[in-house]
Design a protein around this motif. Sequence first.
Motif, PDB file in Angstrom:
ATOM      1  N   LEU A   2       0.852  -1.190   0.000  1.00 14.73           N
ATOM      2  CA  LEU A   2       0.000   0.000   0.000  1.00 14.73           C
ATOM      3  C   LEU A   2       0.886   1.238   0.000  1.00 14.73           C
ATOM      4  O   LEU A   2       1.895   1.285   0.712  1.00 14.73           O
ATOM      5  N   ASP A   3       0.503   2.262  -0.792  1.00  9.79           N
ATOM      6  CA  ASP A   3       1.243   3.515  -0.709  1.00  9.79           C
ATOM      7  C   ASP A   3       0.817   4.260   0.558  1.00  9.79           C
ATOM      8  O   ASP A   3      -0.074   3.826   1.298  1.00  9.79           O
ATOM      9  N   ILE A   4       1.483   5.387   0.813  1.00 10.72           N
ATOM     10  CA  ILE A   4       1.253   6.082   2.088  1.00 10.72           C
ATOM     11  C   ILE A   4      -0.179   6.597   2.187  1.00 10.72           C
ATOM     12  O   ILE A   4      -0.798   6.542   3.259  1.00 10.72           O
ATOM     13  N   GLN A   5      -0.754   7.071   1.062  1.00 12.04           N
ATOM     14  CA  GLN A   5      -2.143   7.557   1.105  1.00 12.04           C
ATOM     15  C   GLN A   5      -3.105   6.427   1.469  1.00 12.04           C
ATOM     16  O   GLN A   5      -4.028   6.619   2.277  1.00 12.04           O
ATOM     17  N   ALA A   6      -2.891   5.248   0.886  1.00  9.35           N
ATOM     18  CA  ALA A   6      -3.752   4.103   1.211  1.00  9.35           C
ATOM     19  C   ALA A   6      -3.530   3.645   2.648  1.00  9.35           C
ATOM     20  O   ALA A   6      -4.472   3.229   3.332  1.00  9.35           O
ATOM     21  N   LEU A   7      -2.274   3.728   3.118  1.00 11.18           N
ATOM     22  CA  LEU A   7      -1.977   3.393   4.517  1.00 11.18           C
ATOM     23  C   LEU A   7      -2.758   4.296   5.462  1.00 11.18           C
ATOM     24  O   LEU A   7      -3.338   3.840   6.455  1.00 11.18           O
ATOM     25  N   GLU A   8      -2.751   5.589   5.170  1.00 13.54           N
ATOM     26  CA  GLU A   8      -3.455   6.539   6.034  1.00 13.54           C
ATOM     27  C   GLU A   8      -4.959   6.297   5.995  1.00 13.54           C
ATOM     28  O   GLU A   8      -5.648   6.451   7.011  1.00 13.54           O
ATOM     29  N   THR A  18       1.752  -6.219  11.418  1.00 18.01           N
ATOM     30  CA  THR A  18       2.499  -5.309  10.551  1.00 18.01           C
ATOM     31  C   THR A  18       3.815  -4.983  11.247  1.00 18.01           C
ATOM     32  O   THR A  18       3.926  -5.075  12.473  1.00 18.01           O
ATOM     33  N   HIS A  19       4.801  -4.617  10.443  1.00 19.79           N
ATOM     34  CA  HIS A  19       6.088  -4.185  10.997  1.00 19.79           C
ATOM     35  C   HIS A  19       6.274  -2.680  10.843  1.00 19.79           C
ATOM     36  O   HIS A  19       7.365  -2.165  11.066  1.00 19.79           O
ATOM     37  N   ASP A  20       5.193  -1.984  10.496  1.00 15.77           N
ATOM     38  CA  ASP A  20       5.232  -0.535  10.318  1.00 15.77           C
ATOM     39  C   ASP A  20       5.019   0.134  11.687  1.00 15.77           C
ATOM     40  O   ASP A  20       3.912   0.137  12.222  1.00 15.77           O
ATOM     41  N   LYS A  21       6.076   0.693  12.246  1.00 23.11           N
ATOM     42  CA  LYS A  21       6.020   1.274  13.599  1.00 23.11           C
ATOM     43  C   LYS A  21       5.018   2.424  13.685  1.00 23.11           C
ATOM     44  O   LYS A  21       4.282   2.550  14.669  1.00 23.11           O
ATOM     45  N   ASN A  22       4.995   3.286  12.664  1.00 26.56           N
ATOM     46  CA  ASN A  22       4.058   4.405  12.676  1.00 26.56           C
ATOM     47  C   ASN A  22       2.613   3.912  12.676  1.00 26.56           C
ATOM     48  O   ASN A  22       1.762   4.442  13.392  1.00 26.56           O
ATOM     49  N   PHE A  23       2.353   2.908  11.876  1.00 23.76           N
ATOM     50  CA  PHE A  23       1.008   2.350  11.765  1.00 23.76           C
ATOM     51  C   PHE A  23       0.551   1.805  13.124  1.00 23.76           C
ATOM     52  O   PHE A  23      -0.569   2.075  13.573  1.00 23.76           O
ATOM     53  N   ILE A  24       1.422   1.052  13.776  1.00 20.93           N
ATOM     54  CA  ILE A  24       1.100   0.497  15.101  1.00 20.93           C
ATOM     55  C   ILE A  24       0.835   1.618  16.094  1.00 20.93           C
ATOM     56  O   ILE A  24      -0.148   1.601  16.845  1.00 20.93           O
ATOM     57  N   ALA A  25       1.722   2.618  16.096  1.00 23.93           N
ATOM     58  CA  ALA A  25       1.579   3.731  17.044  1.00 23.93           C
ATOM     59  C   ALA A  25       0.271   4.494  16.824  1.00 23.93           C
ATOM     60  O   ALA A  25      -0.345   4.981  17.774  1.00 23.93           O
ATOM     61  N   ASN A  26      -0.164   4.582  15.569  1.00 24.68           N
ATOM     62  CA  ASN A  26      -1.356   5.371  15.240  1.00 24.68           C
ATOM     63  C   ASN A  26      -2.669   4.670  15.562  1.00 24.68           C
ATOM     64  O   ASN A  26      -3.661   5.338  15.849  1.00 24.68           O
ATOM     65  N   VAL A  27      -2.701   3.321  15.510  1.00 24.46           N
ATOM     66  CA  VAL A  27      -4.008   2.657  15.620  1.00 24.46           C
ATOM     67  C   VAL A  27      -4.130   1.607  16.733  1.00 24.46           C
ATOM     68  O   VAL A  27      -5.247   1.270  17.125  1.00 24.46           O
ATOM     69  N   ALA A  28      -3.018   1.081  17.242  1.00 23.93           N
ATOM     70  CA  ALA A  28      -3.119  -0.045  18.181  1.00 23.93           C
ATOM     71  C   ALA A  28      -3.499   0.414  19.582  1.00 23.93           C
ATOM     72  O   ALA A  28      -2.925   1.362  20.119  1.00 23.93           O
TER      73      ALA A  28
END
Length: 482
Positions: free
Chosen positions: A437-443, A460-470
């Motif tokens: 997924l590109d960054i727009q789809a990630l968001e 997921t191994h995306d640290k920002n993604f985890i921090a934002n939603v978990a």
Amino acid sequence: MEKICFELEHVIVNYLDKEILNIEKLAIHQFDRIGIVGKNGAGKSTLMKLLASKIQPTSGMLKSHVHFGYFEQMEAPTFVEVEAQLLGKLAVPPYSEGLSGGEQTRLKLAQLLSSYEEALLIDEPTTHLDQEGISFLLDELRYYYGALVLISHDRAVLDELVTTIWEVDGGRINIYSGNYSNYAQQKQVERDQQSQAHDLYLKERSRLEQAVDKKMRKAEKITQAGSMSKREAHAKPNRMFMTKSKGTSQKSVQRAAKAIEHRIEKLQKVDAVQVERKIVFRQSKALELHNKFPIMAEQFTLHVPGKLLLNKVNFQIPLGKKIALAGSNGCGKSTLLQHIANYGDGLTISPKAKIGYFHQMSYQFKSEETVLQFLKNRSDYDEGFLRSVLNSMQFVGNDIQKSVKLLSGGEAIRLQLCYLFLGNFNILLLDEPTNFLDIQALEALEQFIMAYEGTIIFVTHDKNFIANVADLQFTIESNKIF
């Protein structure tokens, strides 16, 4: 003065009569650290392949003045000599066949970093990498002495490694100084400025339209005041002069109105900032769960042929929470999600649970439906909301009329995610939904997760993604989960 590594002038790249890139002039210097961002299909990988001389421009000039290393996202590892120390650090198995996605990525990184090059062109190096692999990559590239050009959907990686962002948009390259967070802030400033300019445009247009209306009403009054019968004209000859005078005055007012209309036409139009409809996935009463912990395990053991993954572990999945499942490659995360999806032995799962499961190979569609029909036939939401959700996942214009059988891999992944969030499920299992997924789809996916009323377990191994939603993070390590 820094050495120039790559030069592009008047470069155009076309594909099937469609213009993919149009670059007036660009250069990459010796110590540049550039992150390339843009939507899926915008031309990021095309730009990288152009720099790597894998493709040639349709027209224009491209010059490369250095030896460079190239990491291509979809390319299989080649048989080249690799530094043994790097293989050890990256935990690459001694065999080269049957490697997992993460192991292939590690091998390709070892190959890339085994020799020094004056420039590195790297396309999505973190796909399939666990956090340990990402940390290794950051350590290797943080102090790399050369030009670095990087495509990545991992915002934390971009923040750590780059000092300039190239945004590919509509075939053009927009340049922003700073890392990804700086770029995101600058984009927000641009949106705010556009919104203010749009408001001013609307106010000025309204003011001028009111002025035109006022002038036209004045001209109409002059016409009414100047009208008289023939008898009145013969009885009062001097009124003819007055009528001519009023006619002249009327024309003058009409000319003024026309001049204002011309000013309206000359106003530079400023489009409104696109504001997406707020997304809230409301669950029906029939799907409501009342168990405080809809998934539980006690003294649970999980293994695959020849390997123990979990040994007599206890865990409880709280209702309505978003839970990140972490751990190194091969520790059992995907196997655990699959076991839950199959209502496997050793688990206590609420009888009312409706589980939706995303895994990377679940995106082959066989029906004859269009994208919009596919969701309408599997969801209770109204069409306007479905279109809004699809738009968030970059299905725009005629994309929603595409046959699902003809979707690309990235498009199919995005549609599968839309389907799961819109479907009749109350528990979602998402195995590496952020890959490809590109960054727009990630968001957009982050918004989906935060707007979802059910329970979600995701890997997921995306640290920002985890921090934002978990809400919580469970980690698998040494056959235990904690």
